[in-house]
Every structure is written in structure tokens, then in C-alpha cells.
Design an enzyme around this catalytic site. Structure first.
Site, PDB file in Angstrom:
ATOM      1  CG  ASN A  58      -2.131  -0.775   0.805  1.00  0.00           C
ATOM      2  OD1 ASN A  58      -2.793  -0.669  -0.096  1.00  0.00           O
ATOM      3  ND2 ASN A  58      -2.665  -1.653   1.919  1.00  0.00           N
ATOM      4  CB  CYS A  99      -7.121  -4.299  -2.801  1.00  0.00           C
ATOM      5  SG  CYS A  99      -7.660  -3.656  -1.333  1.00  0.00           S
ATOM      6  CG  HIS A 142      -7.764   1.206   0.119  1.00  0.00           C
ATOM      7  ND1 HIS A 142      -6.628   1.452   0.979  1.00  0.00           N
ATOM      8  CD2 HIS A 142      -7.855  -0.267  -0.253  1.00  0.00           C
ATOM      9  CE1 HIS A 142      -6.115   0.280   1.372  1.00  0.00           C
ATOM     10  NE2 HIS A 142      -6.694  -0.657   0.822  1.00  0.00           N
ATOM     11  CE1 TYR A 179      -9.190   1.339   4.605  1.00  0.00           C
ATOM     12  CE2 TYR A 179      -9.601  -0.245   2.654  1.00  0.00           C
ATOM     13  CZ  TYR A 179      -9.012   0.085   4.166  1.00  0.00           C
ATOM     14  OH  TYR A 179      -8.162  -0.850   4.460  1.00  0.00           O
TER      15      TYR A 179
END
Length: 327
Positions: free
Chosen positions: A12, A34, A64, A119
Site C-alpha cells: 500500500n 487488494c 480503496h 473505506y
């Protein structure tokens, strides 16, 4: 050394790292991963009494910061059914362990007819998420970074035992479940040209027409011997298109700042981020972060020297303690 090698990245920020490799490393054979989409696809179907094999998922957005829609095998859209199920306290829709489960506003999700990733809570419920983090900051448990630090210390102690033959409970607290599935499925799909449906970060190539073709996006793709073939999602609704474009601009300016060491460009990246109110406080946070991470940011050496000469220091007690310990 390995001109035919594929790089499978889940370091990340996965989307920005993957894009920087493509753009500045001139390496096209890279795919970003992810675990968040995998968690959704593993948990959501059962909330409407379906299996994953009975549903068709389409994801689009950024790492995200994506949304998805879902259909059954007869072509009937079931996105709204899944949204309704999200508000049943008895059902688990797969929110990662590291995200505080603050419910989305139901009316907003029904209006957009898409399911945002976990997120998005930091954007759609910013006030409540910030308050929760401030409560954690004031508690003995500490903020998320401190929680992760404690969890990893415990894990590494367990991993010293060569006879460890079970999955430690602490691993579930880390928030990285199913990364191994994503990585192994992607590698196997490339090697065997399986054309498996996997959600990955790859070059847009028109999958999301609201963004340039050459940027990195996180989308449903078929993975085969030539890499990721993104599935066209189409244009996003007005609000989501606006969010997406400003987040992609922020990512690209962040990458440019990292490569060039341009202080002004870094400030622009901070001000672009919807999480950061523009102004003197944002600049102070940025300056403190530069000083705190000096040894990792040689491209900003001159600016960091200037800031230190101006008296910039790390004012937060917890951050200063970690800095002084070299952490």
C-alpha cells in the site's frame, strides 16, 4: 534481470504504487491487488441467500475507493437487494476488520445504486469516523497505527516458533485477510491463461471513460497470459464521477511529488485530498511528516533542512516518541 517477469503488488498504497511503476518505472507487466473486493464477494452473496457462482460482479474506481454493482445469472440486478441486506444486523457484508463499522446513509446508497467499498466511510461519514479515531487516540488502545504495531509484535513473537501450525487469532485483527488468495489466483491465472475474473489495479484502457486511458484503476478484469483485461464499467453517476476524478488527481500529484521532490507539488497533493482541510494546519502536518520521515525522503532533503532550521518539530507526543526511537 527478468524481462518477462510479472510484478504482483499489494504494497500500500497499492493503486499509487502500481501506477508509479507503470508510469515512472516503465514496466507494464504489473498488477495491483487488494483484499477488499474479495471480502465483499465472499460475504455479500450469502446476505441474499446466493452463492458467488450465482452472481455477476462489476467493480470500478480506485484502490480503496471503488464501487460495485451486482446481477444474478439471469441478468437481474440485485444491487439494491444487497444494499437492503447491509442494514440487517444479523448479516455480515464483509467489511474489513480494520475499518470501524459506521453504517452508510441508506438513502445515499439507494440513490447511487452502487455499493461503495468500506473505506468510503472516511469520506461519506467523515465526521463520525474522525470522532471515533479521536476516541481511540484518547483511549489505552490507541490509534490504529498503535494497534497494528502491537498486533504485529505479538505475531512476530508467535512466528519465532518453528512448530506453529495454526492461524494465530491476532492475524484476523490485522485487516489483511485473503491477500494470499488474491495473489495466488492472479499468478495462476497469468501462468495458465485462465481468464479468471479478479478485481485488480491495472491500466484503465477505457474501462472507466470518466478517467484517462493511461491511468491506473481498480476494476473487474479477466486475468490471462497477457495480464489484466479490464471489463468496461461505463460512466459513473455525477457525484461519484466527481469524487473519482478528484481522488485520481490527488493520487497523480502525490506520485509526481514523490518522484520529483517538489515541495509545492506535495502541498497541492495535500490540499487536493478531501480528508484534509486546506490551510495552515495542513501545511504544519505536512511539514512535521517530512521531518519525521527524513531518512526515507532524500528527494526533499533541502526542504527538510529548511524546515528544521525554521524550528519545525514533531509536536504530537506519540509521534515524537516513535520518532526518537527510530520507529
Amino acid at each position: 534481470l527478468c524481462p518477462n517477469a510479472w510484478l504482483i503488488n499489494f504494497t500500500n498504497p497499492s493503486g499509487m504504487v502500481t501506477e508509479a511503476i507503470m508510469k515512472y518505472g516503465h514496466w507494464d507487466k504489473v498488477i495491483g491487488l487488494c483484499n477488499v473486493p474479495i471480502g465483499a464477494m465472499m460475504k455479500e452473496p450469502e446476505t441474499i441467500d446466493k452463492t458467488l457462482d450465482e452472481l455477476i460482479y462489476k467493480f470500478a474506481g480506485l484502490n480503496h475507493f471503488h464501487w460495485h454493482r451486482v446481477w444474478d445469472n439471469e441478468g437481474n440486478e440485485v444491487t439494491k437487494d444487497l444494499i437492503e441486506a447491509m442494514y440487517d444486523p444479523k448479516k455480515d457484508s464483509g467489511i474489513p476488520a480494520n475499518i470501524f463499522d459506521m453504517p452508510f446513509m441508506k438513502e445515499q446508497l439507494l440513490e447511487m445504486n452502487m455499493i461503495p467499498c468500506g473505506y468510503h466511510r472516511y469520506y461519506y461519514r467523515q465526521e463520525e469516523m474522525l470522532n471515533h479515531m479521536l476516541e481511540e487516540y484518547a483511549s489505552e488502545e490507541g490509534v490504529r497505527a498503535q494497534q497494528v504495531k502491537a498486533t504485529e509484535a505479538a505475531l512476530f513473537e508467535l512466528y519465532k516458533d518453528p512448530n506453529l501450525n495454526y492461524k494465530p487469532e491476532e492475524l484476523a485483527k490485522r485487516g489483511g485477510a485473503h491477500y494470499s488468495d488474491a495473489a495466488c489466483d492472479t499468478i495462476a491465472s497469468i501462468y495458465a491463461n485462465k481468464n479468471t475474473h479478479i478485481v485488480v489495479t491495472t491500466r484503465n484502457n477505457g474501462a472507466i471513460p470518466d478517467l484517462p486511458e493511461d491511468v491506473a484503476v481498480e476494476v473487474s478484469s479477466f486475468i490471462g497470459a497477457t495480464g489484466a483485461k479490464p471489463i468496461a464499467f461505463g460512466k459513473l453517476p455525477t457525484a461519484e464521477r466527481g469524487w473519482l476524478q478528484i481522488m485520481k488527481a490527488m493520487e497523480q500529484v502525490t506520485e509526481e511529488a514523490a518522484v520529483t521532490g517538489d515541495y509545492g507539488k506535495l502541498m497541492t497533493a495535500f490540499y487536493l485530498n478531501p480528508q484534509i482541510p486546506s490551510g495552515a494546519t495542513a501545511k504544519r502536518v505536512m511539514d512535521e511528516l517530512l521531518v519525521a520521515h527524513e531518512k526515507y525522503l532524500p528527494q526533499f532533503a533541502e526542504d527538510i533542512a529548511r524546515l528544521k532550521a525554521e524550528g519545525v518539530t514533531i509536536k504530537d507526543d506519540v509521534a515524537r516518541e516513535l520518532y526518537e526511537k527510530g520507529l
